[in-house]
Design an enzyme around this catalytic site. Sequence first.
Site, mmCIF file in Angstrom:
data_model
loop_
_atom_site.group_PDB
_atom_site.id
_atom_site.type_symbol
_atom_site.label_atom_id
_atom_site.label_comp_id
_atom_site.label_asym_id
_atom_site.label_seq_id
_atom_site.Cartn_x
_atom_site.Cartn_y
_atom_site.Cartn_z
ATOM 1 N N HIS A 35 40.846 49.014 39.053
ATOM 2 C CA HIS A 35 39.666 49.351 39.367
ATOM 3 C C HIS A 35 38.734 48.177 39.938
ATOM 4 O O HIS A 35 37.655 48.285 40.222
ATOM 5 C CB HIS A 35 38.774 49.882 38.087
ATOM 6 C CG HIS A 35 37.646 50.393 38.317
ATOM 7 N ND1 HIS A 35 36.346 49.981 38.739
ATOM 8 C CD2 HIS A 35 37.287 51.731 37.736
ATOM 9 C CE1 HIS A 35 35.470 50.876 38.871
ATOM 10 N NE2 HIS A 35 35.895 51.846 38.080
ATOM 11 N N CYS A 36 39.374 47.116 39.669
ATOM 12 C CA CYS A 36 38.308 45.833 39.926
ATOM 13 C C CYS A 36 38.707 45.226 41.132
ATOM 14 O O CYS A 36 37.992 45.045 42.067
ATOM 15 C CB CYS A 36 38.819 44.899 39.068
ATOM 16 S SG CYS A 36 38.151 45.567 37.136
ATOM 17 N N ILE A 37 39.906 44.531 41.599
ATOM 18 C CA ILE A 37 40.183 43.587 42.492
ATOM 19 C C ILE A 37 39.829 44.181 44.006
ATOM 20 O O ILE A 37 39.294 43.653 44.804
ATOM 21 C CB ILE A 37 41.549 42.995 42.475
ATOM 22 C CG1 ILE A 37 41.784 42.309 41.041
ATOM 23 C CG2 ILE A 37 41.616 41.940 43.724
ATOM 24 C CD1 ILE A 37 40.660 41.247 40.814
ATOM 25 N N ASP A 49 35.357 45.467 43.355
ATOM 26 C CA ASP A 49 34.072 44.829 43.122
ATOM 27 C C ASP A 49 33.808 43.810 44.460
ATOM 28 O O ASP A 49 32.604 43.720 44.670
ATOM 29 C CB ASP A 49 34.544 43.869 42.069
ATOM 30 C CG ASP A 49 34.921 44.805 40.710
ATOM 31 O OD1 ASP A 49 34.878 46.009 40.908
ATOM 32 O OD2 ASP A 49 35.426 43.906 39.916
#
Length: 396
Positions: A252-254, A257
Amino acid sequence: MRTAIIGQGYVGLTIAVGAASAGHQVIGFDVNDALVAQLNASMSHIEGVSGDEISRFIAAGTYLATSDPALLDGSDVIVIAVPTPLDEARNPDLSFVYVASDLIEAHVKSPALIVNESTSYPGTLRKEVAARITVIDHLYASSPERVDPGNTQWGTKNTPRLIGGLTPAAVAKAKEFYESFCDNIIEVSSPEVAEAAKIFENTFRQVNIALVNEFAQIADALGISGREVLDAAATKPYGFMAFNPGPGVGGHCIPVDPSYLAHVANEVGVPATFIKRANEVNLAMPAYVVKRVVAGAGGSINGKKVVVVGVSYKSNVADTRETPAAAVIDLLREQGASVTWHDDLVATWRGEDSSPINGADIAVVVTKHDGVDVNAIKACSYVFDCTSSIAGADGI
Ligand SMILES: NC(=O)c1ccc[n+]([C@@H]2O[C@H](COP(=O)([O-])OP(=O)(O)OC[C@H]3O[C@@H](n4cnc5c(N)ncnc54)[C@H](O)[C@@H]3O)[C@@H](O)[C@H]2O)c1
Protein backbone atom coordinates in the site's frame (compact mmCIF):
# COMPACT_ATOMS: atom_id res chain seq x y z
CA MET A 1 -9.49 7.08 27.12
CA ARG A 2 -12.51 6.07 25.10
CA THR A 3 -10.91 5.56 21.72
CA ALA A 4 -12.53 4.95 18.35
CA ILE A 5 -10.40 3.76 15.46
CA ILE A 6 -11.96 4.28 12.02
CA GLY A 7 -10.71 1.45 9.78
CA GLN A 8 -9.68 -1.94 11.17
CA GLY A 9 -7.12 -2.89 8.53
CA TYR A 10 -3.36 -3.30 8.94
CA VAL A 11 -2.96 0.08 10.58
CA GLY A 12 -6.24 0.47 12.45
CA LEU A 13 -6.24 -2.97 14.06
CA THR A 14 -2.60 -2.63 15.07
CA ILE A 15 -3.34 0.69 16.79
CA ALA A 16 -6.52 -0.74 18.33
CA VAL A 17 -4.50 -3.52 19.95
CA GLY A 18 -1.79 -1.06 21.09
CA ALA A 19 -4.38 1.21 22.67
CA ALA A 20 -6.34 -1.66 24.25
CA SER A 21 -3.15 -3.07 25.74
CA ALA A 22 -2.58 0.32 27.41
CA GLY A 23 -6.02 0.02 29.02
CA HIS A 24 -7.95 2.33 26.72
CA GLN A 25 -11.55 1.49 25.88
CA VAL A 26 -11.34 0.80 22.14
CA ILE A 27 -14.10 0.79 19.54
CA GLY A 28 -12.82 -0.64 16.23
CA PHE A 29 -15.12 0.88 13.62
CA ASP A 30 -15.15 -0.49 10.07
CA VAL A 31 -17.62 -0.30 7.19
CA ASN A 32 -16.90 -3.94 6.32
CA ASP A 33 -19.55 -5.92 8.24
CA ALA A 34 -17.90 -9.28 7.53
CA LEU A 35 -14.60 -8.02 8.99
CA VAL A 36 -16.40 -6.66 12.06
CA ALA A 37 -18.06 -10.04 12.65
CA GLN A 38 -14.71 -11.80 12.20
CA LEU A 39 -12.97 -9.50 14.70
CA ASN A 40 -15.74 -9.91 17.27
CA ALA A 41 -15.24 -13.68 16.86
CA SER A 42 -11.56 -13.06 17.80
CA MET A 43 -10.23 -13.83 14.33
CA SER A 44 -7.36 -11.62 13.20
CA HIS A 45 -6.81 -10.91 9.49
CA ILE A 46 -3.33 -9.44 9.79
CA GLU A 47 0.13 -10.63 10.72
CA GLY A 48 1.33 -9.22 14.02
CA VAL A 49 -2.05 -9.32 15.78
CA SER A 50 -3.19 -12.68 17.11
CA GLY A 51 -6.71 -13.93 17.61
CA ASP A 52 -5.78 -14.64 21.24
CA GLU A 53 -4.93 -10.98 21.82
CA ILE A 54 -8.26 -9.85 20.37
CA SER A 55 -10.08 -12.45 22.44
CA ARG A 56 -8.35 -11.25 25.62
CA PHE A 57 -9.31 -7.61 24.98
CA ILE A 58 -12.90 -8.53 24.12
CA ALA A 59 -13.16 -10.53 27.34
CA ALA A 60 -11.70 -7.64 29.35
CA GLY A 61 -14.20 -5.27 27.72
CA THR A 62 -11.45 -3.08 26.22
CA TYR A 63 -12.14 -3.90 22.55
CA LEU A 64 -15.27 -4.09 20.47
CA ALA A 65 -15.52 -4.05 16.68
CA THR A 66 -18.54 -2.33 15.18
CA SER A 67 -19.99 -0.97 11.96
CA ASP A 68 -22.37 1.32 13.86
CA PRO A 69 -21.11 4.93 13.47
CA ALA A 70 -23.30 6.03 16.40
CA LEU A 71 -20.66 4.43 18.67
CA LEU A 72 -18.11 7.02 17.54
CA ASP A 73 -19.89 9.58 19.71
CA GLY A 74 -18.53 10.09 23.21
CA SER A 75 -14.95 9.23 22.21
CA ASP A 76 -12.00 11.08 23.75
CA VAL A 77 -9.82 10.13 20.79
CA ILE A 78 -10.81 9.21 17.22
CA VAL A 79 -8.10 7.81 14.97
CA ILE A 80 -8.62 7.73 11.19
CA ALA A 81 -6.82 4.77 9.57
CA VAL A 82 -8.50 4.31 6.19
CA PRO A 83 -7.04 3.54 2.74
CA THR A 84 -5.45 6.35 0.73
CA PRO A 85 -4.99 4.74 -2.70
CA LEU A 86 -4.42 6.23 -6.14
CA ASP A 87 -7.18 6.68 -8.70
CA GLU A 88 -7.04 5.37 -12.27
CA ALA A 89 -4.86 8.31 -13.31
CA ARG A 90 -2.48 7.58 -10.39
CA ASN A 91 -3.62 10.73 -8.54
CA PRO A 92 -4.46 10.74 -4.78
CA ASP A 93 -7.88 9.28 -3.96
CA LEU A 94 -8.96 10.76 -0.62
CA SER A 95 -12.53 9.48 -0.86
CA PHE A 96 -12.12 7.15 2.16
CA VAL A 97 -10.72 10.01 4.26
CA TYR A 98 -13.67 12.18 3.22
CA VAL A 99 -16.19 9.49 4.17
CA ALA A 100 -14.48 9.01 7.56
CA SER A 101 -14.48 12.78 8.18
CA ASP A 102 -18.14 13.04 7.17
CA LEU A 103 -19.02 10.22 9.60
CA ILE A 104 -17.34 12.18 12.40
CA GLU A 105 -19.22 15.31 11.36
CA ALA A 106 -22.54 13.44 11.32
CA HIS A 107 -22.20 11.34 14.46
CA VAL A 108 -19.78 12.90 16.95
CA LYS A 109 -21.53 15.47 19.11
CA SER A 110 -18.92 16.08 21.83
CA PRO A 111 -15.36 17.42 21.39
CA ALA A 112 -12.65 14.82 20.77
CA LEU A 113 -9.07 14.61 19.59
CA ILE A 114 -9.17 13.58 15.91
CA VAL A 115 -5.92 12.00 14.71
CA ASN A 116 -5.27 11.12 11.09
CA GLU A 117 -2.86 8.20 10.69
CA SER A 118 -3.70 7.58 7.03
CA THR A 119 -0.80 8.46 4.75
CA SER A 120 -1.41 11.54 2.65
CA TYR A 121 0.16 14.73 1.37
CA PRO A 122 0.95 17.73 3.59
CA GLY A 123 -2.19 19.77 4.22
CA THR A 124 -4.55 16.79 4.45
CA LEU A 125 -5.38 17.11 8.15
CA ARG A 126 -5.94 20.85 7.95
CA LYS A 127 -7.66 21.18 4.57
CA GLU A 128 -9.29 17.79 3.93
CA VAL A 129 -10.24 16.58 7.44
CA ALA A 130 -10.62 19.52 9.86
CA ALA A 131 -12.14 21.80 7.23
CA ARG A 132 -14.92 19.25 6.55
CA ILE A 133 -15.91 18.96 10.21
CA THR A 134 -17.65 22.15 11.22
CA VAL A 135 -20.30 21.21 13.79
CA ILE A 136 -17.97 20.72 16.80
CA ASP A 137 -14.66 22.37 17.65
CA HIS A 138 -12.45 19.26 17.90
CA LEU A 139 -8.69 19.01 18.47
CA TYR A 140 -6.74 17.76 15.41
CA ALA A 141 -3.39 16.04 15.07
CA SER A 142 -1.53 14.11 12.43
CA SER A 143 0.46 11.03 13.38
CA PRO A 144 1.31 9.12 10.22
CA GLU A 145 1.59 5.38 10.78
CA ARG A 146 4.98 3.80 10.02
CA VAL A 147 4.05 0.16 10.70
CA ASP A 148 5.96 -2.39 8.61
CA PRO A 149 3.79 -5.53 8.43
CA GLY A 150 5.75 -8.67 9.28
CA ASN A 151 8.65 -6.76 10.86
CA THR A 152 9.42 -8.52 14.14
CA GLN A 153 12.05 -6.00 15.27
CA TRP A 154 10.15 -2.72 14.80
CA GLY A 155 6.50 -2.44 15.83
CA THR A 156 4.04 0.13 17.14
CA LYS A 157 5.71 0.30 20.55
CA ASN A 158 9.33 0.91 19.59
CA THR A 159 9.03 2.74 16.26
CA PRO A 160 9.39 6.47 16.97
CA ARG A 161 6.06 8.22 16.44
CA LEU A 162 5.73 11.64 14.84
CA ILE A 163 3.06 14.02 16.06
CA GLY A 164 2.04 17.38 14.63
CA GLY A 165 -1.09 19.17 15.79
CA LEU A 166 -3.18 22.10 14.67
CA THR A 167 -2.97 23.57 18.21
CA PRO A 168 -0.76 23.05 21.30
CA ALA A 169 -3.77 21.48 23.04
CA ALA A 170 -4.09 18.94 20.23
CA VAL A 171 -0.39 18.07 20.48
CA ALA A 172 -0.63 17.68 24.28
CA LYS A 173 -3.63 15.35 24.04
CA ALA A 174 -2.09 13.33 21.18
CA LYS A 175 1.12 12.94 23.20
CA GLU A 176 -0.83 11.75 26.23
CA PHE A 177 -2.61 9.17 24.09
CA TYR A 178 0.38 7.82 22.15
CA GLU A 179 2.77 7.90 25.13
CA SER A 180 0.55 5.30 26.76
CA PHE A 181 1.63 2.64 24.22
CA CYS A 182 4.58 4.06 22.23
CA ASP A 183 8.10 4.47 23.63
CA ASN A 184 9.31 7.47 21.68
CA ILE A 185 7.15 10.44 20.65
CA ILE A 186 8.63 13.09 18.39
CA GLU A 187 6.77 16.36 18.23
CA VAL A 188 7.12 18.34 15.02
CA SER A 189 6.01 21.91 14.46
CA SER A 190 2.94 21.23 12.31
CA PRO A 191 0.79 18.42 10.91
CA GLU A 192 2.19 19.27 7.49
CA VAL A 193 5.72 18.39 8.66
CA ALA A 194 4.54 15.04 10.04
CA GLU A 195 2.58 14.27 6.86
CA ALA A 196 5.49 15.25 4.59
CA ALA A 197 8.01 13.25 6.66
CA LYS A 198 6.00 10.06 6.15
CA ILE A 199 5.73 10.43 2.39
CA PHE A 200 9.34 11.49 2.08
CA GLU A 201 10.45 8.33 3.97
CA ASN A 202 8.62 6.17 1.45
CA THR A 203 9.79 8.25 -1.49
CA PHE A 204 13.36 7.72 -0.29
CA ARG A 205 12.75 3.97 -0.47
CA GLN A 206 10.98 4.12 -3.82
CA VAL A 207 13.76 6.14 -5.47
CA ASN A 208 16.56 4.02 -4.02
CA ILE A 209 14.84 0.78 -5.01
CA ALA A 210 14.47 2.14 -8.55
CA LEU A 211 18.14 3.10 -8.58
CA VAL A 212 19.21 -0.38 -7.52
CA ASN A 213 16.79 -1.96 -10.01
CA GLU A 214 18.33 0.06 -12.81
CA PHE A 215 21.82 -0.75 -11.57
CA ALA A 216 21.02 -4.49 -11.52
CA GLN A 217 20.18 -4.27 -15.23
CA ILE A 218 23.36 -2.34 -16.00
CA ALA A 219 25.48 -4.88 -14.07
CA ASP A 220 23.86 -7.81 -15.86
CA ALA A 221 24.50 -6.22 -19.24
CA LEU A 222 28.12 -5.68 -18.19
CA GLY A 223 28.38 -9.36 -17.30
CA ILE A 224 29.04 -8.79 -13.58
CA SER A 225 26.96 -9.78 -10.56
CA GLY A 226 24.95 -6.79 -9.38
CA ARG A 227 24.37 -8.48 -6.02
CA GLU A 228 28.10 -9.00 -5.51
CA VAL A 229 28.71 -5.33 -6.32
CA LEU A 230 26.03 -4.27 -3.83
CA ASP A 231 27.48 -6.52 -1.12
CA ALA A 232 30.91 -5.05 -1.82
CA ALA A 233 29.59 -1.47 -1.70
CA ALA A 234 27.79 -2.23 1.57
CA THR A 235 31.12 -2.92 3.28
CA LYS A 236 31.66 0.87 3.35
CA PRO A 237 30.83 1.76 6.94
CA TYR A 238 29.45 5.24 6.15
CA GLY A 239 27.65 7.07 3.35
CA PHE A 240 26.04 3.98 1.80
CA MET A 241 22.75 2.23 2.48
CA ALA A 242 21.97 -1.12 0.88
CA PHE A 243 18.76 -1.64 -1.08
CA ASN A 244 17.93 -4.85 -2.93
CA PRO A 245 16.83 -5.11 -6.55
CA GLY A 246 13.66 -7.06 -7.28
CA PRO A 247 10.66 -7.53 -9.56
CA GLY A 248 9.19 -4.09 -8.72
CA VAL A 249 7.54 -2.61 -5.65
CA GLY A 250 4.24 -3.54 -4.04
CA GLY A 251 2.07 -2.96 -1.01
CA HIS A 252 0.00 0.00 0.00
CA CYS A 253 2.95 2.33 0.58
CA ILE A 254 6.01 2.41 -1.69
CA PRO A 255 4.22 2.34 -5.08
CA VAL A 256 1.54 4.77 -3.86
CA ASP A 257 2.78 7.36 -1.34
CA PRO A 258 5.39 9.05 -3.61
CA SER A 259 2.60 9.92 -6.06
CA TYR A 260 0.94 11.87 -3.22
CA LEU A 261 4.12 13.93 -2.93
CA ALA A 262 4.33 14.33 -6.72
CA HIS A 263 0.72 15.56 -6.73
CA VAL A 264 1.34 18.41 -4.27
CA ALA A 265 4.72 19.17 -5.85
CA ASN A 266 2.92 19.64 -9.15
CA GLU A 267 0.37 21.93 -7.52
CA VAL A 268 3.13 24.23 -6.26
CA GLY A 269 4.95 24.14 -9.60
CA VAL A 270 7.95 21.97 -8.67
CA PRO A 271 8.12 18.86 -10.85
CA ALA A 272 8.94 15.73 -8.82
CA THR A 273 11.25 14.30 -11.46
CA PHE A 274 12.83 11.57 -9.31
CA ILE A 275 9.45 10.18 -8.32
CA LYS A 276 8.28 10.05 -11.93
CA ARG A 277 11.44 8.31 -13.12
CA ALA A 278 11.48 5.89 -10.17
CA ASN A 279 7.87 4.92 -10.92
CA GLU A 280 8.79 4.21 -14.53
CA VAL A 281 11.80 2.06 -13.59
CA ASN A 282 9.95 0.08 -10.91
CA LEU A 283 6.83 -0.46 -13.05
CA ALA A 284 9.04 -1.75 -15.91
CA MET A 285 10.70 -4.43 -13.73
CA PRO A 286 8.11 -7.19 -14.41
CA ALA A 287 8.82 -6.80 -18.15
CA TYR A 288 12.55 -7.04 -17.45
CA VAL A 289 11.98 -10.21 -15.36
CA VAL A 290 9.98 -11.83 -18.16
CA LYS A 291 12.58 -10.82 -20.76
CA ARG A 292 15.28 -12.49 -18.65
CA VAL A 293 13.11 -15.60 -18.08
CA VAL A 294 12.51 -15.99 -21.82
CA ALA A 295 16.21 -15.54 -22.57
CA GLY A 296 17.29 -17.86 -19.75
CA ALA A 297 14.82 -20.56 -20.81
CA GLY A 298 16.31 -20.71 -24.29
CA GLY A 299 14.49 -17.93 -26.16
CA SER A 300 10.85 -19.06 -25.87
CA ILE A 301 8.45 -20.07 -23.10
CA ASN A 302 5.55 -20.73 -25.47
CA GLY A 303 3.68 -23.80 -24.19
CA LYS A 304 5.95 -24.17 -21.15
CA LYS A 305 4.52 -24.76 -17.68
CA VAL A 306 5.64 -21.85 -15.48
CA VAL A 307 4.98 -21.55 -11.75
CA VAL A 308 5.35 -18.14 -10.12
CA VAL A 309 6.39 -18.71 -6.52
CA GLY A 310 5.26 -16.11 -3.94
CA VAL A 311 2.68 -13.61 -5.17
CA SER A 312 2.39 -11.28 -2.18
CA TYR A 313 4.51 -8.15 -2.39
CA LYS A 314 6.93 -9.21 0.32
CA SER A 315 7.96 -12.29 2.22
CA ASN A 316 5.90 -13.72 5.05
CA VAL A 317 2.86 -11.49 4.52
CA ALA A 318 -0.31 -12.31 2.58
CA ASP A 319 -0.79 -8.79 1.20
CA THR A 320 -1.11 -8.75 -2.61
CA ARG A 321 -1.89 -5.05 -3.04
CA GLU A 322 0.07 -3.59 -5.98
CA THR A 323 2.16 -6.78 -6.10
CA PRO A 324 4.48 -6.96 -9.12
CA ALA A 325 3.60 -10.68 -9.32
CA ALA A 326 0.39 -9.69 -11.15
CA ALA A 327 2.26 -8.08 -14.05
CA VAL A 328 4.87 -10.88 -14.09
CA ILE A 329 2.12 -13.50 -14.47
CA ASP A 330 0.24 -11.50 -17.12
CA LEU A 331 3.39 -10.93 -19.17
CA LEU A 332 4.43 -14.60 -18.91
CA ARG A 333 0.99 -15.56 -20.23
CA GLU A 334 1.38 -13.09 -23.10
CA GLN A 335 4.48 -15.12 -24.05
CA GLY A 336 2.29 -18.21 -24.43
CA ALA A 337 3.30 -19.91 -21.18
CA SER A 338 0.83 -21.90 -19.10
CA VAL A 339 1.20 -20.07 -15.79
CA THR A 340 0.15 -21.14 -12.30
CA TRP A 341 1.25 -19.63 -9.02
CA HIS A 342 2.17 -20.99 -5.62
CA ASP A 343 1.66 -19.07 -2.37
CA ASP A 344 0.34 -20.81 0.74
CA LEU A 345 -0.13 -17.51 2.57
CA VAL A 346 -2.20 -15.91 -0.18
CA ALA A 347 -4.06 -19.16 -1.10
CA THR A 348 -6.70 -17.48 -3.36
CA TRP A 349 -6.13 -14.43 -5.54
CA ARG A 350 -7.63 -12.93 -8.71
CA GLY A 351 -10.10 -15.83 -8.87
CA GLU A 352 -7.32 -18.45 -8.87
CA ASP A 353 -6.05 -20.82 -6.19
CA SER A 354 -2.47 -21.52 -5.19
CA SER A 355 -1.07 -24.51 -7.14
CA PRO A 356 1.75 -26.93 -6.30
CA ILE A 357 5.27 -26.13 -7.48
CA ASN A 358 5.86 -29.70 -8.58
CA GLY A 359 5.41 -30.46 -12.28
CA ALA A 360 6.38 -27.02 -13.63
CA ASP A 361 9.13 -26.64 -16.24
CA ILE A 362 10.10 -23.17 -15.05
CA ALA A 363 9.91 -21.53 -11.60
CA VAL A 364 9.96 -17.74 -11.26
CA VAL A 365 10.46 -16.79 -7.61
CA VAL A 366 8.93 -13.36 -7.02
CA THR A 367 8.63 -13.54 -3.21
CA LYS A 368 10.12 -16.18 -0.94
CA HIS A 369 8.17 -16.95 2.24
CA ASP A 370 9.81 -18.92 5.06
CA GLY A 371 9.16 -22.63 4.69
CA VAL A 372 8.58 -22.67 0.93
CA ASP A 373 9.73 -25.95 -0.63
CA VAL A 374 13.10 -24.95 -2.13
CA ASN A 375 13.77 -28.49 -3.34
CA ALA A 376 10.58 -28.42 -5.42
CA ILE A 377 11.72 -25.09 -6.92
CA LYS A 378 15.16 -26.52 -7.71
CA ALA A 379 13.55 -29.54 -9.39
CA CYS A 380 12.27 -27.27 -12.20
CA SER A 381 14.50 -27.29 -15.25
CA TYR A 382 14.96 -23.49 -15.18
CA VAL A 383 14.69 -21.23 -12.10
CA PHE A 384 14.66 -17.43 -12.18
CA ASP A 385 14.94 -15.95 -8.69
CA CYS A 386 14.05 -12.30 -8.03
CA THR A 387 14.99 -12.65 -4.35
CA SER A 388 18.60 -13.82 -4.63
CA SER A 389 17.97 -16.58 -2.12
CA ILE A 390 18.00 -19.78 -4.21
CA ALA A 391 21.61 -20.91 -4.55
CA GLY A 392 22.70 -21.45 -8.14
CA ALA A 393 19.58 -19.93 -9.72
CA ASP A 394 19.57 -17.26 -12.39
CA GLY A 395 18.08 -13.98 -11.20
CA ILE A 396 18.16 -10.27 -10.56
N1 LIG B 1 -0.33 -1.30 5.52
C1 LIG B 1 0.76 -0.66 5.86
O1 LIG B 1 1.83 -1.25 5.96
C2 LIG B 1 0.75 0.81 6.15
C3 LIG B 1 1.85 1.36 6.82
C4 LIG B 1 1.84 2.71 7.13
C5 LIG B 1 0.76 3.50 6.74
N2 LIG B 1 -0.30 2.95 6.06
C6 LIG B 1 -1.39 3.84 5.70
O2 LIG B 1 -2.46 3.65 6.61
C7 LIG B 1 -3.74 3.82 5.96
C8 LIG B 1 -4.57 2.57 6.15
O3 LIG B 1 -3.89 1.49 5.50
P1 LIG B 1 -4.18 -0.03 5.84
O4 LIG B 1 -3.03 -0.79 5.29
O5 LIG B 1 -4.54 -0.17 7.27
O6 LIG B 1 -5.47 -0.28 4.93
P2 LIG B 1 -6.40 -1.60 4.94
O7 LIG B 1 -6.99 -1.66 3.59
O8 LIG B 1 -5.66 -2.75 5.51
O9 LIG B 1 -7.54 -1.22 5.98
C9 LIG B 1 -8.40 -0.15 5.81
C10 LIG B 1 -9.72 -0.48 6.47
O10 LIG B 1 -10.52 0.69 6.44
C11 LIG B 1 -11.85 0.29 6.21
N3 LIG B 1 -12.58 1.46 5.77
C12 LIG B 1 -12.59 2.05 4.57
N4 LIG B 1 -13.37 3.15 4.62
C13 LIG B 1 -13.85 3.24 5.87
C14 LIG B 1 -14.70 4.15 6.54
N5 LIG B 1 -15.19 5.21 5.94
N6 LIG B 1 -15.00 3.92 7.81
C15 LIG B 1 -14.50 2.83 8.46
N7 LIG B 1 -13.68 1.94 7.89
C16 LIG B 1 -13.36 2.15 6.60
C17 LIG B 1 -11.75 -0.84 5.22
O11 LIG B 1 -12.91 -1.65 5.24
C18 LIG B 1 -10.51 -1.58 5.74
O12 LIG B 1 -10.84 -2.59 6.67
C19 LIG B 1 -3.39 4.16 4.52
O13 LIG B 1 -3.33 5.55 4.39
C20 LIG B 1 -2.01 3.57 4.34
O14 LIG B 1 -1.28 4.21 3.33
C21 LIG B 1 -0.33 1.62 5.79
